[in-house]
Motif scaffolding. Structure first.
Motif, PDB file in Angstrom:
ATOM      1  N   GLN A 209      -5.536  67.790  21.816  1.00 23.39           N
ATOM      2  CA  GLN A 209      -5.704  69.158  22.323  1.00 23.39           C
ATOM      3  C   GLN A 209      -6.037  70.080  21.168  1.00 23.39           C
ATOM      4  O   GLN A 209      -5.430  69.986  20.097  1.00 23.39           O
ATOM      5  N   SER A 210      -7.020  70.946  21.380  1.00 21.62           N
ATOM      6  CA  SER A 210      -7.469  71.871  20.340  1.00 21.62           C
ATOM      7  C   SER A 210      -6.614  73.133  20.354  1.00 21.62           C
ATOM      8  O   SER A 210      -5.485  73.144  20.861  1.00 21.62           O
ATOM      9  N   GLU A 211      -7.160  74.198  19.812  1.00 20.62           N
ATOM     10  CA  GLU A 211      -6.464  75.484  19.783  1.00 20.62           C
ATOM     11  C   GLU A 211      -6.281  76.083  21.176  1.00 20.62           C
ATOM     12  O   GLU A 211      -5.462  76.975  21.378  1.00 20.62           O
ATOM     13  N   ILE A 212      -7.015  75.559  22.160  1.00 19.82           N
ATOM     14  CA  ILE A 212      -6.958  76.114  23.526  1.00 19.82           C
ATOM     15  C   ILE A 212      -5.803  75.458  24.271  1.00 19.82           C
ATOM     16  O   ILE A 212      -5.929  74.334  24.790  1.00 19.82           O
ATOM     17  N   LYS A 213      -4.664  76.111  24.362  1.00 20.56           N
ATOM     18  CA  LYS A 213      -3.483  75.541  24.984  1.00 20.56           C
ATOM     19  C   LYS A 213      -3.673  75.312  26.478  1.00 20.56           C
ATOM     20  O   LYS A 213      -3.016  74.458  27.071  1.00 20.56           O
ATOM     21  N   GLU A 214      -4.566  76.083  27.082  1.00 26.21           N
ATOM     22  CA  GLU A 214      -4.733  75.991  28.536  1.00 26.21           C
ATOM     23  C   GLU A 214      -5.383  74.684  28.989  1.00 26.21           C
ATOM     24  O   GLU A 214      -5.438  74.411  30.194  1.00 26.21           O
ATOM     25  N   MET A 215      -5.887  73.861  28.060  1.00 23.30           N
ATOM     26  CA  MET A 215      -6.568  72.629  28.462  1.00 23.30           C
ATOM     27  C   MET A 215      -5.635  71.674  29.201  1.00 23.30           C
ATOM     28  O   MET A 215      -6.072  70.938  30.077  1.00 23.30           O
ATOM     29  N   GLY A 216      -4.356  71.653  28.848  1.00 23.23           N
ATOM     30  CA  GLY A 216      -3.399  70.869  29.615  1.00 23.23           C
ATOM     31  C   GLY A 216      -2.956  69.574  28.976  1.00 23.23           C
ATOM     32  O   GLY A 216      -2.171  68.823  29.580  1.00 23.23           O
ATOM     33  N   GLY A 217      -3.409  69.282  27.771  1.00 25.10           N
ATOM     34  CA  GLY A 217      -3.003  68.041  27.115  1.00 25.10           C
ATOM     35  C   GLY A 217      -1.513  67.976  26.870  1.00 25.10           C
ATOM     36  O   GLY A 217      -0.875  66.922  27.034  1.00 25.10           O
ATOM     37  N   ASP A 218      -0.909  69.103  26.486  1.00 24.22           N
ATOM     38  CA  ASP A 218       0.528  69.118  26.227  1.00 24.22           C
ATOM     39  C   ASP A 218       1.322  68.874  27.508  1.00 24.22           C
ATOM     40  O   ASP A 218       2.373  68.225  27.481  1.00 24.22           O
ATOM     41  N   LEU A 219       0.820  69.368  28.647  1.00 24.13           N
ATOM     42  CA  LEU A 219       1.486  69.119  29.927  1.00 24.13           C
ATOM     43  C   LEU A 219       1.429  67.633  30.281  1.00 24.13           C
ATOM     44  O   LEU A 219       2.402  67.067  30.792  1.00 24.13           O
ATOM     45  N   PHE A 220       0.295  67.016  30.003  1.00 26.50           N
ATOM     46  CA  PHE A 220       0.162  65.582  30.274  1.00 26.50           C
ATOM     47  C   PHE A 220       1.131  64.788  29.391  1.00 26.50           C
ATOM     48  O   PHE A 220       1.741  63.810  29.840  1.00 26.50           O
ATOM     49  N   ALA A 221       1.280  65.221  28.139  1.00 29.43           N
ATOM     50  CA  ALA A 221       2.205  64.542  27.227  1.00 29.43           C
ATOM     51  C   ALA A 221       3.640  64.666  27.717  1.00 29.43           C
ATOM     52  O   ALA A 221       4.417  63.696  27.664  1.00 29.43           O
ATOM     53  N   ARG A 222       4.019  65.835  28.217  1.00 24.49           N
ATOM     54  CA  ARG A 222       5.375  66.007  28.749  1.00 24.49           C
ATOM     55  C   ARG A 222       5.615  65.095  29.942  1.00 24.49           C
ATOM     56  O   ARG A 222       6.693  64.518  30.101  1.00 24.49           O
ATOM     57  N   MET A 223       4.583  64.979  30.786  1.00 24.35           N
ATOM     58  CA  MET A 223       4.701  64.078  31.932  1.00 24.35           C
ATOM     59  C   MET A 223       4.908  62.641  31.468  1.00 24.35           C
ATOM     60  O   MET A 223       5.746  61.907  32.015  1.00 24.35           O
ATOM     61  N   LEU A 224       4.169  62.209  30.442  1.00 20.52           N
ATOM     62  CA  LEU A 224       4.298  60.841  29.954  1.00 20.52           C
ATOM     63  C   LEU A 224       5.682  60.595  29.357  1.00 20.52           C
ATOM     64  O   LEU A 224       6.226  59.490  29.466  1.00 20.52           O
ATOM     65  N   HIS A 225       6.267  61.591  28.728  1.00 17.59           N
ATOM     66  CA  HIS A 225       7.596  61.413  28.148  1.00 17.59           C
ATOM     67  C   HIS A 225       8.623  61.045  29.215  1.00 17.59           C
ATOM     68  O   HIS A 225       9.578  60.313  28.943  1.00 17.59           O
ATOM     69  N   ARG A 226       8.405  61.533  30.419  1.00 17.16           N
ATOM     70  CA  ARG A 226       9.380  61.228  31.482  1.00 17.16           C
ATOM     71  C   ARG A 226       8.902  60.132  32.433  1.00 17.16           C
ATOM     72  O   ARG A 226       9.715  59.531  33.145  1.00 17.16           O
TER      73      ARG A 226
END
Length: 384
Positions: A209-226
């Protein structure tokens, strides 16, 4: 004036002579291949670009395949990464299959009934890859059954979509700044549902994920953690220093390092690592590698293939030979070829019938600064 005119003529002659020589010296540099594949599924002619490893023509090896979306932007710098990583033994040599898009949104975005979101034909484009492109590549080139899918932005969205739509089509995925915001994060929700039904999921996923937080990569990572299923090897890298335009190059390099972290470019350990032995004697040679599934070898100087002998027990070397070895990892992916030489030692004959022998060892001491063995007959003995 006549001198100036003569000088001008001489300069012009020199210029045209240089230009002509330069023209004769210069030649076009060919990078990769291109082909047009007519798709019955899409009812389109699609431009495909290929890059083959530098040793492809002189080898019988088979290679992993990377399928790259958005080839119109990413073909040249990606083939540079593949060539560099293979040359520095950071990753195995690969075949690059790059797809040129004329309507990338239509190719890469799934269908949706939501009026606020773009609705594309990713389903049809995926069928084209699975039923037409990959069979064409496998019939044309020497491939291994290990495939990587790579895409950025909508191409990253498509990469994540393929992971859960046709999971057996690819073995590894590099999803670069994926547009997971699309359709209110639908692909993230669909992925979580999909993973809940997977007892084991032996795939590799690297996403950024780049500087654009809205892309959603971090949300996908949180989902994978659980919710990540057993067997999924994954890594998420947030690269806030990268823009949406600059993140691709670094992501592909880091993604390949992650995918092939179990593939080791370390050479096979050879004990002894070459050497000499006396006639009518032999050497016992052992081979080992921490990560390789098998080690193939030859004793005739030829490069090992998957059909060459497999190392199982220590080798008995009793003749001069060149031992070449090549480790093999999962999916038949080979490591680099290394070689060592074994020779019979030619010993000086012993002196016989020497008179006036005395107990002890005779020595002569010479002093000097040499980078190779000197001619001792020309040197002065310091002490004896």
């Amino acid at each position: 004036h006549m001198k100036r005119f003569s000088l001008f003529i001489a300069l012009m002659i020199s210029f045209f002579t240089f230009s002509n020589a330069f023209t004769q010296m210069s030649a076009a540099i060919q990078v990769g291949l291109s082909d047009t594949l007519h798709s019955k599924i899409l009812n389109q002619a699609r431009l495909i670009q290929f890059y083959l490893p530098s040793n492809y023509e002189g080898s019988q090896d088979h290679y992993p395949v990377m399928v790259l979306c958005d080839g119109q932007w990413n073909f040249l710098h990606t083939l540079g990464i593949l060539d560099f990583m293979a040359g520095t033994r950071c990753a195995p040599r690969m075949i690059l299959v790059s797809i040129y898009h004329t309507n990338r949104d239509d190719d890469l975005v799934p269908k949706t009934t939501e009026t606020d979101n773009y609705s594309g034909n990713a389903e049809g484009f995926l069928d084209f890859i699975a039923e037409e492109l990959i069979p064409y590549v496998e019939s044309k080139f020497r491939t291994l059954p290990f495939r990587i899918l790579t895409g950025i932005s909508y191409g990253g969205l498509f990469t994540n979509y393929v992971l859960i739509s046709k999971p057996n089509l690819f073995d590894a995925y590099i999803s670069i700044d994926p547009a997971l915001w699309w359709d209110n994060h639908r692909v993230i929700r669909d992925s979580e549902k999909f993973f809940q039904n997977q007892e084991s999921f032996d795939k590799i996923l690297f996403f950024t994920q780049s500087e654009i937080k809205e892309m959603g990569g971090d949300l996908f990572a949180r989902m994978l953690h659980r919710a990540a299923p057993r067997g999924l090897k994954w890594e998420f890298k947030h690269m806030p220093q990268e823009t949406h335009a600059s993140i691709t190059h670094r992501s592909i390099y880091d993604g390949l390092e992650f995918i092939f972290s179990d593939w080791s470019a370390k050479p096979v350990q050879i004990k002894p690592n070459g050497g000499i032995f006396r006639k009518n004697e032999s050497l016992l040679v052992e081979l080992s590698h921490s990560n390789a599934e098998n080690i193939h070898y030859t004793l005739n100087g030829g490069e090992p293939t998957l059909k060459s002998a497999v190392y199982e027990n220590p080798l008995i070397i009793d003749k001069p030979c060149v031992l070449k070895i090549k480790p093999v990892f999962g999916y038949g992916i080979t490591g680099n070829c290394d070689s060592v030489r074994f020779d019979i030692a030619v010993l000086q004959p012993s002196e016989k019938n020497v008179k006036n022998l005395k107990p002890g060892l005779t020595y002569h001491l010479f002093e000097g600064d040499w980078n190779k063995l000197p001619d001792f007959n020309t040197l002065k003995i310091k002490s004896t």
